[in-house]
Design a protein around this motif. Structure first.
Motif, PDB file in Angstrom:
ATOM      1  N   LYS A 134       0.829  -1.209   0.000  1.00 58.22           N
ATOM      2  CA  LYS A 134       0.000   0.000   0.000  1.00 58.22           C
ATOM      3  C   LYS A 134       0.869   1.266   0.000  1.00 58.22           C
ATOM      4  O   LYS A 134       0.597   2.229  -0.708  1.00 58.22           O
ATOM      5  N   GLU A 135       1.967   1.257   0.807  1.00 59.47           N
ATOM      6  CA  GLU A 135       2.846   2.429   0.918  1.00 59.47           C
ATOM      7  C   GLU A 135       3.812   2.565  -0.263  1.00 59.47           C
ATOM      8  O   GLU A 135       4.412   3.604  -0.465  1.00 59.47           O
ATOM      9  N   LYS A 136       4.001   1.484  -1.012  1.00 61.88           N
ATOM     10  CA  LYS A 136       4.948   1.389  -2.142  1.00 61.88           C
ATOM     11  C   LYS A 136       6.401   1.308  -1.673  1.00 61.88           C
ATOM     12  O   LYS A 136       7.150   0.463  -2.117  1.00 61.88           O
ATOM     13  N   GLU A 137       6.853   2.240  -0.812  1.00 66.73           N
ATOM     14  CA  GLU A 137       8.202   2.145  -0.236  1.00 66.73           C
ATOM     15  C   GLU A 137       8.211   2.822   1.134  1.00 66.73           C
ATOM     16  O   GLU A 137       7.433   3.740   1.387  1.00 66.73           O
ATOM     17  N   MET A 138       9.088   2.342   2.012  1.00 70.80           N
ATOM     18  CA  MET A 138       9.157   2.867   3.376  1.00 70.80           C
ATOM     19  C   MET A 138      10.602   2.910   3.827  1.00 70.80           C
ATOM     20  O   MET A 138      11.430   2.114   3.362  1.00 70.80           O
ATOM     21  N   LEU A 139      10.902   3.833   4.743  1.00 71.76           N
ATOM     22  CA  LEU A 139      12.205   3.810   5.402  1.00 71.76           C
ATOM     23  C   LEU A 139      12.353   2.478   6.123  1.00 71.76           C
ATOM     24  O   LEU A 139      11.417   2.011   6.779  1.00 71.76           O
ATOM     25  N   ARG A 140      13.501   1.843   5.996  1.00 70.25           N
ATOM     26  CA  ARG A 140      13.681   0.544   6.639  1.00 70.25           C
ATOM     27  C   ARG A 140      13.485   0.639   8.153  1.00 70.25           C
ATOM     28  O   ARG A 140      12.894  -0.255   8.757  1.00 70.25           O
ATOM     29  N   SER A 141      13.951   1.731   8.748  1.00 72.36           N
ATOM     30  CA  SER A 141      13.804   1.896  10.199  1.00 72.36           C
ATOM     31  C   SER A 141      12.329   1.960  10.602  1.00 72.36           C
ATOM     32  O   SER A 141      11.921   1.395  11.618  1.00 72.36           O
TER      33      SER A 141
ATOM     34  N   TYR B  55      10.799  -1.544  10.142  1.00 67.46           N
ATOM     35  CA  TYR B  55      11.206  -2.443  11.231  1.00 67.46           C
ATOM     36  C   TYR B  55      10.502  -2.107  12.551  1.00 67.46           C
ATOM     37  O   TYR B  55      10.274  -2.985  13.378  1.00 67.46           O
ATOM     38  N   GLU B  56      10.203  -0.811  12.743  1.00 67.13           N
ATOM     39  CA  GLU B  56       9.462  -0.434  13.960  1.00 67.13           C
ATOM     40  C   GLU B  56       8.109  -1.131  14.007  1.00 67.13           C
ATOM     41  O   GLU B  56       7.629  -1.539  15.063  1.00 67.13           O
ATOM     42  N   LYS B  57       7.481  -1.258  12.826  1.00 65.19           N
ATOM     43  CA  LYS B  57       6.148  -1.874  12.768  1.00 65.19           C
ATOM     44  C   LYS B  57       6.219  -3.395  12.597  1.00 65.19           C
ATOM     45  O   LYS B  57       5.422  -4.129  13.176  1.00 65.19           O
ATOM     46  N   TRP B  58       7.186  -3.850  11.795  1.00 70.65           N
ATOM     47  CA  TRP B  58       7.210  -5.263  11.393  1.00 70.65           C
ATOM     48  C   TRP B  58       8.627  -5.823  11.417  1.00 70.65           C
ATOM     49  O   TRP B  58       9.103  -6.342  10.424  1.00 70.65           O
ATOM     50  N   LYS B  59       9.313  -5.765  12.534  1.00 68.58           N
ATOM     51  CA  LYS B  59      10.734  -6.141  12.543  1.00 68.58           C
ATOM     52  C   LYS B  59      10.959  -7.606  12.147  1.00 68.58           C
ATOM     53  O   LYS B  59      11.655  -7.900  11.176  1.00 68.58           O
ATOM     54  N   ILE B  60      10.358  -8.557  12.882  1.00 71.60           N
ATOM     55  CA  ILE B  60      10.617  -9.988  12.607  1.00 71.60           C
ATOM     56  C   ILE B  60       9.996 -10.411  11.279  1.00 71.60           C
ATOM     57  O   ILE B  60      10.688 -10.974  10.415  1.00 71.60           O
ATOM     58  N   PRO B  61       8.681 -10.144  11.045  1.00 70.59           N
ATOM     59  CA  PRO B  61       8.129 -10.531   9.728  1.00 70.59           C
ATOM     60  C   PRO B  61       8.792  -9.777   8.574  1.00 70.59           C
ATOM     61  O   PRO B  61       8.946 -10.307   7.482  1.00 70.59           O
ATOM     62  N   GLY B  62       9.208  -8.529   8.832  1.00 66.94           N
ATOM     63  CA  GLY B  62       9.863  -7.741   7.785  1.00 66.94           C
ATOM     64  C   GLY B  62      11.181  -8.350   7.355  1.00 66.94           C
ATOM     65  O   GLY B  62      11.497  -8.439   6.163  1.00 66.94           O
TER      66      GLY B  62
END
Length: 724
Positions: A147-154, A157-164
């Protein structure tokens, strides 16, 4: 073969021409940076032009053409306007072209081998459609990123660290780098309707709005007359037209308050540009303008070179301030650049001050600039001004630091829970180390100036070259241990005030307390919010501050600048006193100003005490006319510097041989100046009515200086501000 003509990064007069390189295999245009071989080194250059030549023409070259090593930019750094501005500056200020280009760019973009790399950030994006079975959290992370297309990795990871991390391991998500960008914070706007305009403000806005094309205006508005609101209204009108606006202030200390007002009015879409930012922050702010993410810029002198392409308005607040003059090559004045760019963009230029420079007011008087006036304070009250003659006070046994009158006034304000500003007019009045046995003064070993004592660090510092040393235990001249600290600095004044008023909360604002990032902003915010009773400092607190509870301004050593041997000393004294006085009584409380001076009858002090700019202008213009100084005559300075005095004499004599044949100008010098950083110096001054003629004469000296390979360095300054 394709040839590139390149200016190399060294801003040295004898390298002020293009060097030719083979550019086969590169797509280059004017204004791009390239890496090139230069001697045994690899350096950075700036492309001037590119052309194709035949093999026959290549064979005629008297040397072997070296190839460009690499291309740094894919697009030109400077647009056509800025490139032509650089050429104009090089001619007008007689400076190497590369130095003009370098001063326009943030350090990370300068044509220089030492420029820092641009900071990158790690981002994530989907790189492959999902064809595997994912857990519920992995699926949610995948859909969120989709949905976001691209995101800052940090952030990801804040939202989805392990699944990410698992999605990256599965090859569904990839990590890539992007340039770090400035984050535009979300700020709530104030409505213009909340501010009721005064008649003076309405009149000035209407006069500027009537002009549909480029025009230079001089706004002479007294302190507290509401000039900033005029700037914001005019800026708003230009932004509505889709134009860009530049608001210039002279010093960092003025930037936080202006930024706060601008952001409250226009929200987040404001770029900030001043020397207090680090290299990465400057680059990010520069990019905001280049990418059209902001329409308004607030900044100090160097912000005048921002990459605008549709400027509608340039405002230069406190236009009289000497901070607008660059004191290193190229020695430009910000006002010249603002007017040049205003003319190019057909934009209006508004110069504003409570104490306009004599040059600007004289031009407005002649009709070269349109004169606008705001002679009334919004609250209707000018502060009352008292002059204390310090000779009489000291003779009566009062302190030479603060007179009884000023001490009583401070006590009165502290009792009323009001605030006080104490300005130390410090130039030439800093604590020096003197032996009371023989009179020896500890001088800087590298400059002909006295060392200044810094009590907190217990060291002596040279304020010219920065050299520091421990305090010697004995006098090197008579070997007695009889040192005494003479003079007054902000530290000593702070100590004295704290002893007199032990319960007072004091903030000190000077070069020592504002070295850390955001120090100006934090100190002023603290004082504005009432966390201190007394703000004590140097010239940086004399202008721009609008704090309602300040009802007393005390000016210590108010006539110190009159002791300078500079022709602008009276003008600088008047400016400082009038600007500092304007900090008092800006709200509903009645304001008072106390000026301590040893020469209270000087016209600069008397005119400032009566807020009478016109009388000062008339008297100072008489002095300038009699002595032949600006604005009646133009000045050009040539300073020769070298560690070898013989080299200086040879260069100065060669210059005088050329100048002695010139007509319609007066030659002053050569005059010996004090030593700086182990270099001896001497100066030749030219005075004349025709500025272009003076530039032509100096250019002759400059060209001959290069041709004969003189060893002394030659620094040229058109319209020098300081002649000390």
């Amino acid at each position: 073969m394709k040839l590139a003509y390149v200016f190399v990064e060294h801003p040295i007069h004898h390298l002020d021409h293009t060097f030719t390189y083979c550019a086969d295999g590169y797509t280059l245009t004017r204004g791009m940076r390239v890496q090139v071989p230069f001697g045994s080194k690899t350096i950075v250059g700036f492309v001037e032009k590119v052309e194709d030549i035949s093999d026959e023409e290549v064979r005629r070259f008297p040397y072997t053409l070296k190839p460009i090593i690499s291309q740094i930019d894919q697009f030109p750094l400077l647009n056509e306007e800025l490139y032509e501005l650089g050429n104009w500056m090089a001619q007008r200020y007689i400076a190497p072209k590369i130095s003009c280009f370098q001063c326009m760019l943030p350090s990370k973009l300068k044509p220089s081998s030492t420029h820092g790399s641009i900071r990158m950030e790690a981002w994530v994006r989907i790189c492959k459609q999902n064809d595997t079975k994912l857990t519920a959290k992995q699926q949610s992370a995948y859909e969120d990123l989709q949905k976001e297309k691209e995101m800052l990795r940090s952030v990801f990871y804040e939202k989805w660290k392990i699944p990410g991390k698992k999605l990256i391991a599965l090859g569904l998500v990839e990590v890539f780098e992007k340039e770090k960008k400035a984050i535009l914070e979300n700020i709530e706007k104030n409505k213009e309707e909340e501010f009721i305009l005064q008649e003076d403000q309405k009149k000035v806005i209407a006069q500027v709005e009537q002009e549909k094309h480029h025009r230079v205006f001089l706004l002479h508005g007294v302190t507290g007359s509401g000039k900033t609101e005029v700037f914001l209204r005019l800026a708003s009108k230009e932004i509505e037209k889709g134009k860009q606006v530049l608001l210039l202030v002279p010093e960092i200390s003025l930037t936080p308050q202006m930024v706060k007002r601008v952001k409250q009015r226009f929200g987040a879409h404001v770029a900030i540009y001043h020397s207090g930012l680090n290299a990465q922050e400057k680059y990010e702010q520069y990019q905001l303008v280049k990418e059209h993410k902001v329409q308004i810029v607030v900044g100090t002198r160097s912000a005048v070179f921002m990459p605008f392409d549709r400027l509608g308005l340039i405002v230069m607040d406190e236009e009289h301030d000497t901070s607008y003059k660059q004191d290193s090559t190229p020695r430009y004045h910000c006002r010249d650049i603002a007017i040049y760019r205003g003319k190019y963009h057909d934009a209006k230029v508004l110069l504003a001050s409570a104490t306009p420079s004599l040059e600007s007011y004289a031009r407005a008087h002649k009709g070269v600039y349109a004169l606008l006036q705001m002679p009334h304070r919004i609250n209707g009250n000018f502060p009352s001004v008292r002059i204390v003659e310090m000779r009489k006070s000291v003779a009566k046994g009062e302190s030479y630091l603060l007179s009884d009158a000023l001490l009583d006034a401070i006590y009165d304000r502290l009792q009323k829970k009001e605030q006080v500003i104490l300005l130390l007019n410090r130039r030439g009045y800093t604590p020096i180390l003197r032996c009371i046995s023989c009179g020896y003064v500890q001088m800087c070993p590298h400059c002909d100036v006295a060392m200044s004592y810094h009590k907190e660090e217990k060291v002596l510092k040279c304020h010219t070259c920065g050299y520091s040393m421990n305090v010697p235990t004995h006098c090197p001249n008579c070997h007695e241990a009889s040192w005494r600290y003479l003079g007054l600095g902000t530290q000593k004044l702070e100590e004295f005030v704290q002893i007199k008023f032990p319960d007072a909360r004091i903030l000190r604002m000077d070069a020592d307390t504002t070295t850390r990032k955001h120090a100006h902003e934090n100190l002023l915010k603290s004082f504005d919010e009432g966390h201190a009773d007394i703000l004590l400092g140097t010239q940086m607190i004399a202008k721009g501050l609008d704090i309602e509870k300040v009802t007393l301004v005390g000016i210590v050593n108010g006539d110190a600048l009159l002791n300078r041997s500079d022709y602008r000393s009276a003008e600088m004294t008047y400016d400082l006193l009038e600007q500092a006085s304007g900090r008092s009584g800006r709200g509903e409380y009645k304001g008072e100003v106390i000026i301590q001076a040893y020469d209270p009858n000087h016209y600069a002090i008397q005119c400032a005490a009566h807020h009478d700019y016109l009388s000062f202008f008339q008297q100072e213009m008489q002095y300038r006319h009699l002595t032949g100084y600006p604005p009646y005559r133009y000045l050009v300075s040539m300073v020769f510097s070298s560690k070898n005095n013989q080299d200086i004499q040879q260069s100065a004599e060669a210059a005088m041989r050329i100048l002695s044949k010139k007509e319609n100008c007066k030659i002053l010098g050569p005059a010996q100046l004090h030593k700086i950083r182990d270099e001896e110096r001497c100066r030749i001054l030219l005075k004349g009515k025709d500025e272009q003629l003076l530039i032509h004469y100096v250019k002759d000296v400059y060209d001959k200086h290069l041709q004969t390979k003189q060893k002394a360095r030659l620094d040229i300054d058109l319209s020098p501000y300081m002649l000390d």
